[in-house]
Design an enzyme around this catalytic site. Sequence first.
Site, PDB file in Angstrom:
ATOM      1  N   ASP A 129       0.795  -1.170  -0.085  1.00 40.96           N
ATOM      2  CA  ASP A 129      -0.066   0.130   0.131  1.00 40.96           C
ATOM      3  C   ASP A 129       1.022   1.187   0.085  1.00 40.96           C
ATOM      4  OD1 ASP A 129      -2.251   1.978   0.656  1.00 40.96           O
ATOM      5  OD2 ASP A 129      -3.368  -0.125   1.103  1.00 40.96           O
TER       6      ASP A 129
ATOM      7  N   HIS B   7       2.127   2.060  -3.180  1.00 44.58           N
ATOM      8  CA  HIS B   7       1.159   2.974  -3.681  1.00 44.58           C
ATOM      9  C   HIS B   7       1.652   4.424  -3.631  1.00 44.58           C
ATOM     10  CE1 HIS B   7      -2.480  -0.018  -2.996  1.00 44.58           C
ATOM     11  NE2 HIS B   7      -1.581  -0.529  -3.920  1.00 44.58           N
TER      12      HIS B   7
END
Length: 412
Positions: A217, A240
């Site tokens: 993430d 991310h």
Amino acid sequence: MAFIRVLAIILISTLAYTTLAQDGIFDITNAKYGGKPDADITQALAKAFTDACASTTLSKVVVPAGKFLLKEAEFKGPCKAPIEFQVTGTIQAPEEAQDLTKPDTWVAFNHIDKLTLSGGGTFDGNGALSWKNNDCHKNTKCAKVVNLRFNFLTNSLIQGITCMNSKHFQINVLGGNNVTLKLVKVSAPADSVNTDGIHIGKSTGVSVLDSVIGTGDDCVSIGDGNKQITVTNLTCGPGHGIAIGSLGRYEKEEPVEGINVKNCTISNTSNGVRIKTWPASPQESSASDIHFEDIIMNNVSTPILIDQEYCPYNQCTNQVPSKVKISKISFKNIKGTSNTPLAVKLVCSKGVPCEGIELSGIDLKYTGDKGPITSQCTNVKPTITNVAQPLACATDAPVAADKAGPAEKSSD
Ligand SMILES: *[C@@H]1O[C@H](CO)[C@@H](O)[C@H](O)[C@H]1NC(C)=O
Ligand SMILES: *[C@@H]1O[C@H](CO)[C@@H](O)[C@H](O)[C@H]1NC(C)=O
Ligand SMILES: *[C@@H]1O[C@H](CO)[C@@H](O)[C@H](O)[C@H]1NC(C)=O
Ligand SMILES: *[C@@H]1O[C@H](CO)[C@@H](O)[C@H](O)[C@H]1NC(C)=O
Ligand SMILES: *[C@@H]1O[C@H](CO)[C@@H](O)[C@H](O)[C@H]1NC(C)=O
């Protein structure tokens, strides 16, 4: 005679010194604590910490080389004097989230002033099993076990440790003041779910320096209520990217102000640098004075992104615009490659358009074959210098949903 006296003094002072130095060290493998490699050290670590925390002079908790198992740990201050943790070995969590005492925490350091955590050791969250069950967007009872929580620390340093394979967020800094994370390594596979690298919330003066994060993430996510946050020389990817937010989802969120992200390299991530806010925010809030500078992007899906319609899993309605006011933001000297054509995407709120947005020295190339590189600006009129035309707000129309980047997991 005089010679013997001098010798005696030297001997006595050496002994005294040795005793004092030993006194400050609380090694979990000492007979008193009984920690053993390949065994559970939950009790040993808790006892060593209790003694160290009660010490009126600088103390050091030592976890030596070797592999140790740990069910849980909560190191609760305030302590009587500065305290160090020297972790050299690898500490591993139980595989099953149900085997932990708390549903949301594996190891926590709470309310400690002048903590130093170092030693080159590893905190292994053993999370592979949990990623399969990480369905928090539809299951409110899902386990959100964070590997390392640093809650309400002041004047503290976390240096040279590794945090890996957490069941959920890897490191969470909450309510910190003057906390530095340096030479920290965070890792988990790209497809591990919700394993944000370092999440910072409601803190002032937190620095993340010279660190390497590759996870499933956001590498670093900076939530509400943060001031004076610095991220420098971070190597990020996979993951991310580096994110401010998400913001504007809950009530009573506080402003974000004074964030500097500098000298970072971001590779193979779904986003580069972004600010994300939810639509239909319950109250007004703001994010301002945020600067991204000297960033290299390698194969990043959306290198530059402001997304005020952030709504993973369609958990919200996009009809009502975000109430988070975004202002005084700069993106400077950002170079490298994008792996989707839409490399710069600034989608601001219709209700509170972005103000004082600056794009300068943006030099990105698209590496694929789905058309020319482009950019989108909605509800924002940035100041643009030294940016090639296709990246300088080529369109203000909403783009097709299938170009809007990969689906996000819930990760606030
Ligand atoms: C911040 O904390 C560090 C210890 O990590 C300390 O040396 C420094 O003096 C603190 N700074 C302030 C302004 O208190
Ligand atoms: C950047 O961080 C790396 C570790 O990730 C370190 O080896 C290097 O010295 C740092 N560079 C600077 C300029 O501090
Ligand atoms: C940025 O990186 C360059 C080259 O590695 C280094 O010389 C410089 O000190 C870094 N700046 C900061 C603020 O870390
Ligand atoms: C990006 O991903 C590719 C393919 O998995 C890999 O070969 C490359 O080393 C990665 N680049 C970086 C800088 O991590
Ligand atoms: C680019 O990143 C994607 C993942 O987003 C990866 O599958 C691909 O191998 C990477 N390509 C290169 C050249 O690194």
